[in-house]
Design a protein around this motif. Structure first.
Motif, PDB file in Angstrom:
ATOM      1  N   THR A  19      -2.903 -23.247  61.036  1.00  0.00           N
ATOM      2  CA  THR A  19      -1.443 -23.332  61.052  1.00  0.00           C
ATOM      3  C   THR A  19      -0.996 -23.919  59.714  1.00  0.00           C
ATOM      4  OG1 THR A  19      -1.516 -25.514  62.104  1.00  0.00           O
ATOM      5  CG2 THR A  19      -1.275 -23.586  63.544  1.00  0.00           C
ATOM      6  N   ALA A  20       0.081 -23.380  59.186  1.00  0.00           N
ATOM      7  CA  ALA A  20       0.540 -23.785  57.856  1.00  0.00           C
ATOM      8  C   ALA A  20       1.036 -25.225  57.854  1.00  0.00           C
ATOM      9  CB  ALA A  20       1.647 -22.848  57.386  1.00  0.00           C
ATOM     10  N   MET A  21       0.723 -25.919  56.773  1.00  0.00           N
ATOM     11  CA  MET A  21       1.237 -27.277  56.604  1.00  0.00           C
ATOM     12  C   MET A  21       2.363 -27.266  55.561  1.00  0.00           C
ATOM     13  SD  MET A  21      -1.775 -29.113  54.299  1.00  0.00           S
ATOM     14  CE  MET A  21      -2.973 -29.054  55.619  1.00  0.00           C
ATOM     15  N   ARG A  22       3.002 -28.382  55.389  1.00  0.00           N
ATOM     16  CA  ARG A  22       4.129 -28.471  54.476  1.00  0.00           C
ATOM     17  C   ARG A  22       3.720 -28.200  53.021  1.00  0.00           C
ATOM     18  NH1 ARG A  22       8.551 -31.803  55.933  1.00  0.00           N
ATOM     19  NH2 ARG A  22       8.516 -32.794  53.871  1.00  0.00           N
ATOM     20  N   LEU A  23       2.499 -28.559  52.682  1.00  0.00           N
ATOM     21  CA  LEU A  23       2.058 -28.477  51.294  1.00  0.00           C
ATOM     22  C   LEU A  23       1.842 -27.038  50.860  1.00  0.00           C
ATOM     23  CD1 LEU A  23       1.083 -29.941  48.718  1.00  0.00           C
ATOM     24  CD2 LEU A  23      -1.204 -30.002  49.747  1.00  0.00           C
ATOM     25  N   HIS A  24       2.408 -26.686  49.714  1.00  0.00           N
ATOM     26  CA  HIS A  24       2.152 -25.384  49.115  1.00  0.00           C
ATOM     27  C   HIS A  24       2.353 -25.480  47.611  1.00  0.00           C
ATOM     28  CE1 HIS A  24       6.561 -25.102  49.013  1.00  0.00           C
ATOM     29  NE2 HIS A  24       6.405 -24.125  48.130  1.00  0.00           N
ATOM     30  N   LEU A  25       1.810 -24.515  46.893  1.00  0.00           N
ATOM     31  CA  LEU A  25       1.991 -24.403  45.446  1.00  0.00           C
ATOM     32  C   LEU A  25       2.697 -23.093  45.164  1.00  0.00           C
ATOM     33  CD1 LEU A  25      -1.584 -25.504  44.291  1.00  0.00           C
ATOM     34  CD2 LEU A  25       0.461 -26.935  44.437  1.00  0.00           C
ATOM     35  N   SER A  26       3.429 -23.053  44.074  1.00  0.00           N
ATOM     36  CA  SER A  26       4.158 -21.827  43.743  1.00  0.00           C
ATOM     37  C   SER A  26       4.152 -21.609  42.237  1.00  0.00           C
ATOM     38  CB  SER A  26       5.603 -21.900  44.267  1.00  0.00           C
ATOM     39  OG  SER A  26       6.287 -23.002  43.694  1.00  0.00           O
ATOM     40  N   ALA A  72      -0.188 -18.127  41.127  1.00  0.00           N
ATOM     41  CA  ALA A  72      -0.660 -16.794  40.732  1.00  0.00           C
ATOM     42  C   ALA A  72      -2.101 -16.859  40.234  1.00  0.00           C
ATOM     43  CB  ALA A  72       0.249 -16.213  39.657  1.00  0.00           C
ATOM     44  N   LYS A  73      -2.405 -17.916  39.469  1.00  0.00           N
ATOM     45  CA  LYS A  73      -3.781 -18.086  38.981  1.00  0.00           C
ATOM     46  C   LYS A  73      -4.735 -18.348  40.141  1.00  0.00           C
ATOM     47  CE  LYS A  73      -2.599 -19.753  34.347  1.00  0.00           C
ATOM     48  NZ  LYS A  73      -2.720 -20.877  33.370  1.00  0.00           N
ATOM     49  N   LEU A  74      -4.304 -19.144  41.095  1.00  0.00           N
ATOM     50  CA  LEU A  74      -5.140 -19.406  42.259  1.00  0.00           C
ATOM     51  C   LEU A  74      -5.354 -18.136  43.078  1.00  0.00           C
ATOM     52  CD1 LEU A  74      -3.662 -22.833  43.422  1.00  0.00           C
ATOM     53  CD2 LEU A  74      -5.881 -22.435  42.340  1.00  0.00           C
ATOM     54  N   LYS A  75      -4.321 -17.322  43.189  1.00  0.00           N
ATOM     55  CA  LYS A  75      -4.447 -16.062  43.914  1.00  0.00           C
ATOM     56  C   LYS A  75      -5.451 -15.151  43.224  1.00  0.00           C
ATOM     57  CE  LYS A  75      -3.508 -12.347  46.400  1.00  0.00           C
ATOM     58  NZ  LYS A  75      -3.873 -12.192  47.820  1.00  0.00           N
ATOM     59  N   GLU A  76      -5.382 -15.057  41.904  1.00  0.00           N
ATOM     60  CA  GLU A  76      -6.322 -14.209  41.177  1.00  0.00           C
ATOM     61  C   GLU A  76      -7.740 -14.744  41.335  1.00  0.00           C
ATOM     62  OE1 GLU A  76      -8.007 -11.212  38.998  1.00  0.00           O
ATOM     63  OE2 GLU A  76      -6.048 -11.366  39.982  1.00  0.00           O
ATOM     64  N   ALA A  77      -7.876 -16.077  41.278  1.00  0.00           N
ATOM     65  CA  ALA A  77      -9.201 -16.664  41.498  1.00  0.00           C
ATOM     66  C   ALA A  77      -9.703 -16.355  42.899  1.00  0.00           C
ATOM     67  CB  ALA A  77      -9.142 -18.173  41.272  1.00  0.00           C
ATOM     68  N   SER A  85       0.560 -13.182  46.401  1.00  0.00           N
ATOM     69  CA  SER A  85       0.999 -12.924  45.027  1.00  0.00           C
ATOM     70  C   SER A  85       2.416 -12.373  45.036  1.00  0.00           C
ATOM     71  CB  SER A  85       0.054 -11.941  44.333  1.00  0.00           C
ATOM     72  OG  SER A  85       0.134 -10.660  44.933  1.00  0.00           O
ATOM     73  N   LEU A  86       3.168 -12.720  44.015  1.00  0.00           N
ATOM     74  CA  LEU A  86       4.520 -12.197  43.808  1.00  0.00           C
ATOM     75  C   LEU A  86       4.540 -11.528  42.449  1.00  0.00           C
ATOM     76  CD1 LEU A  86       6.544 -15.274  45.147  1.00  0.00           C
ATOM     77  CD2 LEU A  86       6.080 -13.117  46.330  1.00  0.00           C
ATOM     78  N   GLY A  87       3.882 -10.371  42.384  1.00  0.00           N
ATOM     79  CA  GLY A  87       3.690  -9.721  41.100  1.00  0.00           C
ATOM     80  C   GLY A  87       2.499 -10.332  40.395  1.00  0.00           C
ATOM     81  N   ARG A  88       2.397 -10.103  39.099  1.00  0.00           N
ATOM     82  CA  ARG A  88       1.259 -10.586  38.324  1.00  0.00           C
ATOM     83  C   ARG A  88       1.480 -11.976  37.757  1.00  0.00           C
ATOM     84  NH1 ARG A  88      -2.572  -9.450  39.950  1.00  0.00           N
ATOM     85  NH2 ARG A  88      -1.262  -9.105  41.768  1.00  0.00           N
ATOM     86  N   ARG A  89       2.690 -12.513  37.825  1.00  0.00           N
ATOM     87  CA  ARG A  89       2.973 -13.772  37.132  1.00  0.00           C
ATOM     88  C   ARG A  89       3.423 -14.911  38.045  1.00  0.00           C
ATOM     89  NH1 ARG A  89       4.860  -9.666  33.875  1.00  0.00           N
ATOM     90  NH2 ARG A  89       6.962  -9.794  34.767  1.00  0.00           N
ATOM     91  N   ALA A  90       3.458 -14.683  39.338  1.00  0.00           N
ATOM     92  CA  ALA A  90       3.892 -15.748  40.253  1.00  0.00           C
ATOM     93  C   ALA A  90       3.220 -15.548  41.605  1.00  0.00           C
ATOM     94  CB  ALA A  90       5.414 -15.759  40.401  1.00  0.00           C
ATOM     95  N   GLY A  91       3.313 -16.567  42.436  1.00  0.00           N
ATOM     96  CA  GLY A  91       2.718 -16.489  43.757  1.00  0.00           C
ATOM     97  C   GLY A  91       3.018 -17.738  44.555  1.00  0.00           C
ATOM     98  N   VAL A  92       2.494 -17.773  45.769  1.00  0.00           N
ATOM     99  CA  VAL A  92       2.604 -18.942  46.639  1.00  0.00           C
ATOM    100  C   VAL A  92       1.237 -19.184  47.267  1.00  0.00           C
ATOM    101  CG1 VAL A  92       3.577 -19.859  48.776  1.00  0.00           C
ATOM    102  CG2 VAL A  92       5.067 -18.717  47.122  1.00  0.00           C
TER     103      VAL A  92
END
Length: 766
Positions: free
Chosen positions: A335-342, A347-352, A319-326
């Protein structure tokens, strides 16, 4: 709860609570959870506690199963030889099996001044203390967060969003786990919050003072409040107890999570090191590790070899505060892949992701043995069969159907056994949908515990089904209606509403019910019900919703039952209407279609009477060609100008087919047998080669079909009304799917057949 097998779980974190709840599947297991705090800590929300947006605690009574005994104490030593643990309060607790779930905490910083002047954040008490320090600090105070991992990033963002002046010291790299693309998104998000990010060769902390942080390149950063989030450690309980550990202090286990020293000790969560290759310390790993640790203990108790742990970690949420995230996706090997959401979506996925663990613990408490988490990957590992059937079970769980069934069937549960009755009912329905033909076919699900979890034995399932009666079925229907309301609400939210039924290429307003009956022949080993004929013929009546193809209701009847029994059609219709949520049942047009079996005055009058109860109901039913109707058709044949081309399913003229309204040609005494304003429409068509014709059709050379409807003029042409009724034929495919499921099942009595009927009707719902 009493039992003769004592299992002690040390640690009430995510893994420990999951394991404790799951162990309550067996009546002969007494579970004791020992935890130093009286409340459960949501560690993944500790940064929110510091920022003031969450208290990061949940009461244990909300997430612990009733059969788990909570002991608020601290274990100071494990005596594996004596199978007992020593408590800080001076007592001891014996065990038959022990689950080691002590979790993790702040690592010893081993940095000059860090222990004296920096504030750790890995435990509840540390976060609560830091919250007070931050609140007391001046608004312009300089805050330095040491550590570039998820906790450091989230803490820095949380405080910066509150207006604090924050510097994040990462060491070599910001977010070492992240893919470079995800790392850039995190850096961009922190920049928007005005967080100063320091990383690279010179950004390693060398010492901490009361008001500064010194870096390896010689820089000295002024700091009013220094927060230490660099690294985690585990308690040294295993080391002090003489058990084998890795270099960090995690208990060494094999792939089943069983200690390499003692098969009576099983480790889980952050403090476990399976084959000396521990998973990343995370909540995402803790939950499946906790459930697997419980399964391992249950396997040892049952005298069966436990399975190896084969789960992976599929992502990292930051999370990057309450309104954003990665939201960083990962490969099976973590191991991390290229695909990510931001952004906001992340942020909604992080809260979920933060809400999900507590929900999973609650679900496990209510129904121990909840299905294992399934991860989809394309690497060829962990391949299983019947994976699609698991989706059916997940639909039932997500819609609340499993839990609702459990409440409906609770009265049949004679003891608090391992299997929730709602779960048993869903498993049997899933088995049937997957092609099963008898209760013994539950073995297909039972043999894939890694996919379906614990599945009831055949006798357990049969006992549940054999005890069902009309009252139980009524409760099950209410449970289905409750789940359907939730599913329809989600459909409305995601798709804007229910799909519409189609006729002649046009949308049919409102809902469309289709009633139909069929003959079913069931195998029987001895007839014990006088209502059944010797060949065990059954004649169920169904009602489907054409819009969504759902089976709304059904009534199982003996084979000798009349095809046009008014009372049966009314029962099926009323039960179908009970399945419709109020917002759709009232104020929405509802068309009820049937073949000529539904063409009785009593049934049609009932359809019309529903309008008095606020339902906009209409009918469209087939009509048998009797002599008065035959005479009316003959009169219409003499007037070719009255006939218009029939329409096909796309709304185009159908070659060789015509329709005509004959309402005014019928005698008044015949029309008196129907509700007022009933209209009659006839369709004629040249039969296809080889078709069997009636005597009347053979004379005229046409096949004639008649329908009766109370749709008033202005609600579509007679061509549309006839095509709308002809679409009723779709229900025959749906009925055949149902009877294909029920046909092979044993049917010793009509009462048990009702149970079978509920099951294959349930299949259609899923």
């Amino acid at each position: 709860m009493t039992g003769n097998i004592d299992v002690v779980v040390i640690g009430g974190g995510y893994a420990g609570v999951m394991a404790a709840n799951r162990l309550t599947q067996r009546d002969d297991v007494a579970v004791t959870l020992i935890n130093p705090r009286p409340t459960f800590v949501e560690r993944i929300r500790l940064h929110q506690l510091v920022g003031g947006s969450d208290d990061a605690v949940v009461e244990f009574q909300e997430i612990l199963a009733d059969g788990v005994r909570l002991m608020v104490d601290t274990v100071t030593r494990i005596d594996a030889a004596e199978r007992s643990v020593t408590l800080a309060t001076g007592g001891t607790a014996g065990y038959d099996y022990l689950i080691y779930a002590v979790g993790s905490g702040s690592a010893d910083p081993r940095m000059p001044g860090a222990a004296e002047f920096a504030y750790p954040i890995a435990s509840l008490e540390e976060a609560q203390r830091l919250r007070s320090i931050v609140d007391d600090a001046p608004a312009a105070a300089l805050v330095t967060v040491v550590g570039g991992g998820p906790l450091g990033i989230e803490t820095a963002a949380e405080l910066a969003e509150l207006g604090r002046r924050v510097t994040l010291v990462c060491g070599e790299q910001l977010g070492p786990y992240l893919h470079s693309r995800g790392r850039r998104s995190v850096a961009k998000g922190l920049s928007k919050l005005s967080v100063t990010v320091l990383d690279g060769p010179g950004a390693k902390v060398t010492s901490v003072t009361r008001d500064a942080v010194r870096l390896s390149d010689g820089r000295e950063l002024p700091s009013t409040v220094t927060i230490w989030s660099a690294g985690f450690g585990v308690p040294d309980l295993a080391v002090r107890s003489g058990l084998s550990t890795d270099a960090v202090g995690r208990l060494l286990t094999d792939e089943t999570l069983t200690s390499v020293d003692d098969e009576r000790v099983v480790a889980t969560g952050d403090a476990a090191a399976p084959s000396d290759l521990p998973l990343r310390m995370s909540c995402q790993a803790a939950l499946p590790l906790g459930s697997h640790a419980a399964d391992t203990v249950l396997s040892w108790i049952a005298g069966e070899p436990p399975a190896d742990f084969r789960k992976g970690i599929a992502a990292m949420c930051v999370s990057l505060g309450r309104r954003a995230g990665v939201f960083q996706f990962a490969h099976w090997d973590d191991t991390a892949m290229r695909l990510h959401l931001s952004g906001r979506l992340a942020a909604k996925l992080k809260e979920a992701a933060c809400k999900s663990p507590v929900k999973q613990l609650v679900d496990e408490a209510h129904k121990p043995g909840t299905r294992p988490k399934v991860t989809v990957s394309a690497d060829g590992r962990g391949v299983v069969g019947h994976a699609g059937a698991r989706l059916l079970a997940d639909v039932a769980d997500a819609a609340g159907l499993t839990r609702a069934f459990g409440r409906a069937l609770a009265g049949l549960r004679q003891r608090q056994g391992r299997h929730d009755p709602g779960r048993v009912a869903v498993d049997v329905a899933v088995m049937l949908a997957d092609g099963g033909e008898a209760i013994a076919d539950l073995a297909v699900l039972r043999d894939q515990a890694q996919l379906f979890g614990a599945v009831a034995s055949d006798p357990t399932a049969w006992r549940l089904l054999s005890d069902m009666d009309s009252d139980v079925l009524a409760r099950l229907r209410a449970a289905r209606a409750q789940a359907r309301e939730l599913a329809w609400a989600q459909t409305a939210e995601t798709r804007g509403g229910l799909p519409a039924s189609l006729a002649a290429g046009l949308l049919v307003p409102g809902l469309v019910f289709d009633l139909d009956a069929s003959i079913v022949i069931c195998h029987s080993q001895g007839i014990r019900d006088p209502d059944l004929e010797e060949d065990v013929r059954l004649q169920p009546v169904f009602c489907f919703l054409d819009n969504t193809r759902e089976a709304l209701s059904g009534l199982l009847r003996a084979g000798r039952a009349g095809s046009n029994t008014t009372a049966d059609h009314i029962t099926v219709l009323d039960q179908a209407l009970e399945q419709i949520p109020d917002e759709h049942r009232y104020g929405t047009d509802i068309l009820i279609r049937s073949d000529s079996a539904g063409c009785t005055y009593g049934f049609l009058a009932h359809v019309r009477s529903l309008r008095e109860h606020g339902m906009n109901t209409f009918f469209s039913v087939g009509v048998a060609v009797t002599e008065p109707i035959r005479e009316a058709i003959k009169q219409a044949i003499d007037h070719p100008e009255w006939w218009v081309p029939a329409l096909d399913t796309d709304g185009d003229p159908r070659e060789g087919a015509e329709v005509c309204e004959i309402t005014g040609l019928l005698p008044a005494e015949l029309r008196a047998n129907y509700p007022e304003d009933t209209r009659f429409i006839v369709r004629r068509e040249k039969p296809h080669p080889g078709a069997q014709l009636s005597l009347f059709d053979s004379i005229e050379g046409f096949r004639h079909q008649v329908l009766a409807t109370d749709s008033p003029p202005g609600n579509g042409s007679i061509q549309y009304l006839e095509a709308r009724h002809r679409a009723h034929a779709r229900v025959e495919t749906r009925v055949s799917q149902c009877i294909h499921t029920v046909r092979p099942l044993s049917c010793p009595s009509l009462s048990s057949s009702r149970v079978v009927f509920w099951l294959f009707r349930k299949r259609c719902l899923l």
